[in-house]
Design an enzyme around this catalytic site. Structure first.
Site, PDB file in Angstrom:
ATOM      1  N   ASP A  81       1.881   3.418   1.005  1.00 17.20           N
ATOM      2  CA  ASP A  81       1.676   2.463  -0.079  1.00 17.20           C
ATOM      3  C   ASP A  81       2.967   2.229  -0.857  1.00 17.20           C
ATOM      4  OD1 ASP A  81       0.698   0.822  -2.033  1.00 17.20           O
ATOM      5  OD2 ASP A  81      -0.677   2.279  -2.908  1.00 17.20           O
TER       6      ASP A  81
ATOM      7  N   ASP B 117       4.566  -5.746  -0.187  1.00 12.11           N
ATOM      8  CA  ASP B 117       3.572  -4.677  -0.317  1.00 12.11           C
ATOM      9  C   ASP B 117       2.993  -4.307   1.036  1.00 12.11           C
ATOM     10  OD1 ASP B 117       1.885  -2.862  -1.769  1.00 12.11           O
ATOM     11  OD2 ASP B 117       0.241  -4.270  -1.463  1.00 12.11           O
TER      12      ASP B 117
END
Length: 488
Positions: free
Chosen positions: A173, A372
């Protein structure tokens, strides 16, 4: 004139269209999408069960890793995530799997936008959960594989924790800093693929006290009997609560790092599905790259429906030629996210008309574009999305439309086609850098019946997010020392 009069307006239209397509193709303004291969991939996901996936281990292909930066660089084996958990356990077909992925993706986006909004306002989640409120109880690389088979739409790394090391699947992440995994004893733990980590079985497990720098760096923390407690909430209802500790973290057979600060979560809930925890790759002081003092890290995300896998690497060399480089921009309000200098898009080889400043970070810290790993579908502010979509649909009027699907408002029926020619889509960065996307990175199947959708979506926020669907098959290299991100 006599010759032209023999043709009906409809035939003339198709003649003109064919000429335009042949002219455009010579200018590299159109891509070919292999419809049959994409549909076959959706069906293959539901053709094997866990034991069959394990038996097919040797058939799993491997994508190349990045080049080593020095003689001390290390490598690891590949551990595809799909081998151990077949999607037939949780979904009836590919359509239901897609619906689940997109619902989770929307929750993910909500979480990121919430985090950004709080930072811009000078607030944190601690303002809504005071700390005195009792909380519920070197050169490395790790294998990276798609978690799509469990409907998560995320990517997992195989990481070792403890001494002796035991391996766990952990979500990678870039939008988070704190790394954590579920720990015994569990007051509330979700189901994961690996056994839950037992701190008593590790000789390197060490709780942190409340006076430590790491504890003071937490957004939400508390003290209990001198031990530091942490809480991380993700804005979509997901959270983890437990002890902040140091542990030895191992990256396959390539090496290990002692005394890495991680969360040992005893109370965890949310959209993690199958993973033991999360590997925080953000830009903050508690992130994994910051803790191991990495000068760079990179990953290559395999196709979301693939049984292949690739690697997450720290301190790997910057990709060479045939790559696209963009500056990493810093937002003074938020150090976790990696903002990049996106300037616009091109469709069919022509720039899309988007107002200047659409992708810039303003003085208040709003706006900008982040890369992301956890978001699936690229999100754009409404005006930018509309301009991109309209530029694409103007060149696809000859394609059979289909009904909208979930967050996608532009879909096509390719059920009668084995392949199709579609306009190119490219992301434009500063200094004329342009990242051409493969057709399968912006036209994706949403079922096994031939429905494909334009894989971008709008957001009412001013912040844009480059998602992992658009990053698939690309080595994304974050040069932290030079503040650059390179796509190759």
């Amino acid at each position: 004139m006599a010759m032209a009069s023999r043709y009906s307006p409809l035939i003339l239209h198709f003649i003109t269209l064919s000429l335009l397509l042949s002219s455009s193709l010579s200018d590299d303004t159109f891509n070919s999408l292999d419809v049959s291969a994409s549909i076959r991939s959706t069906l293959d996901l539901f053709s094997l069960h866990d034991e069959q996936l394990l038996q097919n281990d040797e058939q799993t292909a491997v994508l190349p890793s990045a080049s080593a930066s020095s003689s001390s660089s290390l490598s690891v084996e590949i551990h595809p995530r799909v081998k151990i958990y077949a999607p037939v356990h949780t979904h009836d077909d590919y359509k239901s799997l897609t619906e689940s992925r997109l619902a989770r993706d929307s929750a993910r986006v909500k979480s990121l936008l919430s985090k950004a909004e709080l930072a811009i306002r000078g607030m944190s989640r601690a303002d809504f959960n005071p700390v005195d409120t009792p909380l519920r109880s070197q050169d490395l690389q790790a294998p990276l594989s798609s978690g799509a088979s469990q409907g998560s739409g995320e990517y997992f790394s195989r990481v070792g924790v403890g001494s002796p090391a035991k391996e766990y699947f952990m979500v990678i992440d870039t939008g988070s800093d704190v790394s954590w995994l579920q720990c015994q004893p569990c007051s509330d733990c979700y189901k994961q693929s690996d056994p839950v980590f037992n701190p008593t079985s590790s000789s390197s497990y060490a709780p942190l006290s409340c006076s430590t720098r790491q504890c003071r760096s937490l957004e939400i923390g508390a003290c209990r009997n001198g031990a530091c407690l942490y809480q991380v909430s993700y804005g979509d209802g997901s959270y983890t609560v437990g002890n902040l500790v140091t542990e030895t973290v191992s990256f396959g057979t390539s090496g290990s790092v002692p005394k890495v600060t991680i969360g040992c979560g005893h109370d965890n809930e949310g959209l993690f599905v199958g993973a033991a925890g999360l590997l925080g790759l953000g830009g903050g002081p508690l992130s994994m790259p910051s803790q191991i003092k990495a000068t760079s890290f990179s990953y290559c995300l395999v196709d979301r429906d693939s049984r292949k896998s690739s690697t997450l690497e720290f301190n790997s060399a910057k990709p060479g030629s045939n790559s696209v480089t963009a500056p990493i921009l810093r937002n003074s309000k938020l150090d976790t996210f990696y903002y990049v200098g996106l300037t616009g898009f091109s469709v069919g080889g022509r720039p899309v008309s988007i107002p200047p400043g659409t992708f810039a970070v303003d003085e208040a810290g709003s706006g900008g574009v982040i890369v992301d790993s956890g978001t699936a579908v690229t999100r754009l502010p409404s005006q930018a999305y509309t301009s991109l979509r309209d530029a694409f649909t103007r060149l696809t009027r000859h394609l059979k439309p289909a009904q909208s699907f979930a967050i996608f408002d532009t879909c096509y029926d390719f059920s009668s086609l084995s392949s199709v020619t579609v306009p190119t889509v490219a992301m434009n960065f500063a200094a004329g850098q342009k990242l051409e996307l493969p057709a399968k990175n912006y036209l994706i199947p949403v079922d096994s019946d031939g429905t494909f959708c334009f894989a971008f979506a709008e957001t009412t926020s001013s912040m844009s997010i480059i998602g992992n669907v658009q990053q698939q098959g690309t080595r994304v290299h974050y040069d932290l020392a030079k503040s650059q991100v390179t796509f190759s």
